[in-house]
Design a protein around this motif. Structure first.
Motif, PDB file in Angstrom:
ATOM      1  N   CYS A 174      69.021  29.085  56.777  1.00  0.00           N
ATOM      2  CA  CYS A 174      68.329  27.315  56.744  1.00  0.00           C
ATOM      3  C   CYS A 174      68.864  27.256  58.627  1.00  0.00           C
ATOM      4  O   CYS A 174      69.415  26.867  58.450  1.00  0.00           O
ATOM      5  N   CYS A 184      65.463  21.703  51.796  1.00  0.00           N
ATOM      6  CA  CYS A 184      65.181  20.448  53.218  1.00  0.00           C
ATOM      7  C   CYS A 184      63.838  20.134  52.908  1.00  0.00           C
ATOM      8  O   CYS A 184      63.916  18.927  53.226  1.00  0.00           O
ATOM      9  N   CYS A 189      64.755  25.977  53.941  1.00  0.00           N
ATOM     10  CA  CYS A 189      64.219  26.169  53.500  1.00  0.00           C
ATOM     11  C   CYS A 189      63.880  25.391  52.490  1.00  0.00           C
ATOM     12  O   CYS A 189      63.664  24.203  53.169  1.00  0.00           O
ATOM     13  N   CYS A 195      70.264  23.724  56.862  1.00  0.00           N
ATOM     14  CA  CYS A 195      71.530  23.609  55.832  1.00  0.00           C
ATOM     15  C   CYS A 195      72.582  24.576  56.302  1.00  0.00           C
ATOM     16  O   CYS A 195      73.902  24.599  55.784  1.00  0.00           O
TER      17      CYS A 195
HETATM   18 ZN   LIG Z   1      67.679  23.857  54.206  1.00  0.00          ZN
END
Ligand SMILES: [Zn+2]
Length: 266
Positions: A7, A63, A60, A10
């Motif tokens: 991602c 998030c 992702c 993150c």
């Molecule tokens: Zn993420």
């Protein structure tokens, strides 16, 4: 088959990934609704541009459904209350804001655009991710935020003729440009700085990065010099919740034309 990816926000690798366009769907819908009644001719082109924007596939679900959707919800509320109103020239406008939500949303838009276009400030936006995710307000201090209003302006007669038939091309071009861009400003003695722009209708937000070594005095000096060069622009500060300015910043037709030079060259 293994799907190796992480991602962009993150760094996690095991969450399901999502797919979306640069302008979040809820905002895109608002923009379409707000701009439906005017600029029919141009909107056809704008619609194509938005569809042509590559989608992002490196975020992702956690998030996307978490902090990003909170920020999008905030900006949609601001759109309904403020950005949806086209501001006239010389109009006094008071813009109210939630500083960190606004700046984090702008940085998210900038980071998404930077990844799509492989822009030179991608690394700076990556370094700001803890701030963008809402985990470190202090980190955000290295980015200053400015607002400039664009005003409706007549399209010169000669250009109107060139652009199409009379009923298609509006006489007055309203600031209905919605885009994320990048520019550079050079200030004598201070070098060059990259400036991020996010334009929502009449409102153009500008983000200026500073280096950790710049120091408070240099940053203040930069803001002063930058504001001298940007007509009607004001700084948006964390210590306040609103800022007032006069709608005498950028001529929206010039702004639109500059952003689409290629589209307008015969
Ligand atoms: Zn993420």
């Amino acid at each position: 088959m293994t799907d190796t990816w992480e991602c962009a926000y993150c760094g996690l690798t095991r969450e399901p990934r999502t797919r979306e366009h640069l302008f979040p769907t809820a905002l895109h819908q608002r923009l379409q609704k707000a701009n439906k009644a005017s600029h029919v001719f141009w909107l056809r082109r704008l619609g194509k541009d938005i569809k042509g924007e590559p989608s992002l596939k490196d975020v992702c679900r956690r998030c996307n459904n978490g902090f990003m959707s909170d920020l999008d919800a905030y900006i949609c509320r601001e759109f309904d209350d403020q950005f949806s109103v086209i501001r006239q020239r010389y109009e006094k406008v008071t813009f109210t804001y939630d500083f960190h939500r606004l700046k984090r949303w702008l940085l998210k838009m900038a980071y998404n655009s930077a990844r799509i276009h492989l822009a030179p400030d991608t690394f700076a936006l990556k370094a700001l991710l803890p701030y963008t995710r809402g985990e470190n307000d202090r980190l955000g201090r290295s980015v200053r935020l400015f607002l400039q209003l664009s005003y409706p302006a007549p399209i010169p007669a000669a250009e109107r003729v060139r652009l199409g038939s009379e009923d298609e091309v509006p006489e007055i071009w309203e600031p209905r440009l919605n885009r994320v861009g990048i520019s550079e400003v050079a200030i004598a003695g201070m070098g060059r700085k990259l400036i991020r722009h996010v334009a929502l209708q009449s409102y153009t937000f500008m983000l200026a990065y500073s280096k950790p070594t710049d120091g408070a005095a240099a940053n203040k000096e930069f803001a002063y010099e930058f504001l001298k060069r940007a007509p009607g622009a004001v700084e948006i500060k964390a210590s306040q919740m609103q800022v007032s300015t006069i709608g005498d910043g950028a001529n929206s037709w010039d702004q639109f034309r500059q952003s689409r030079v290629n589209a307008l060259v015969d």
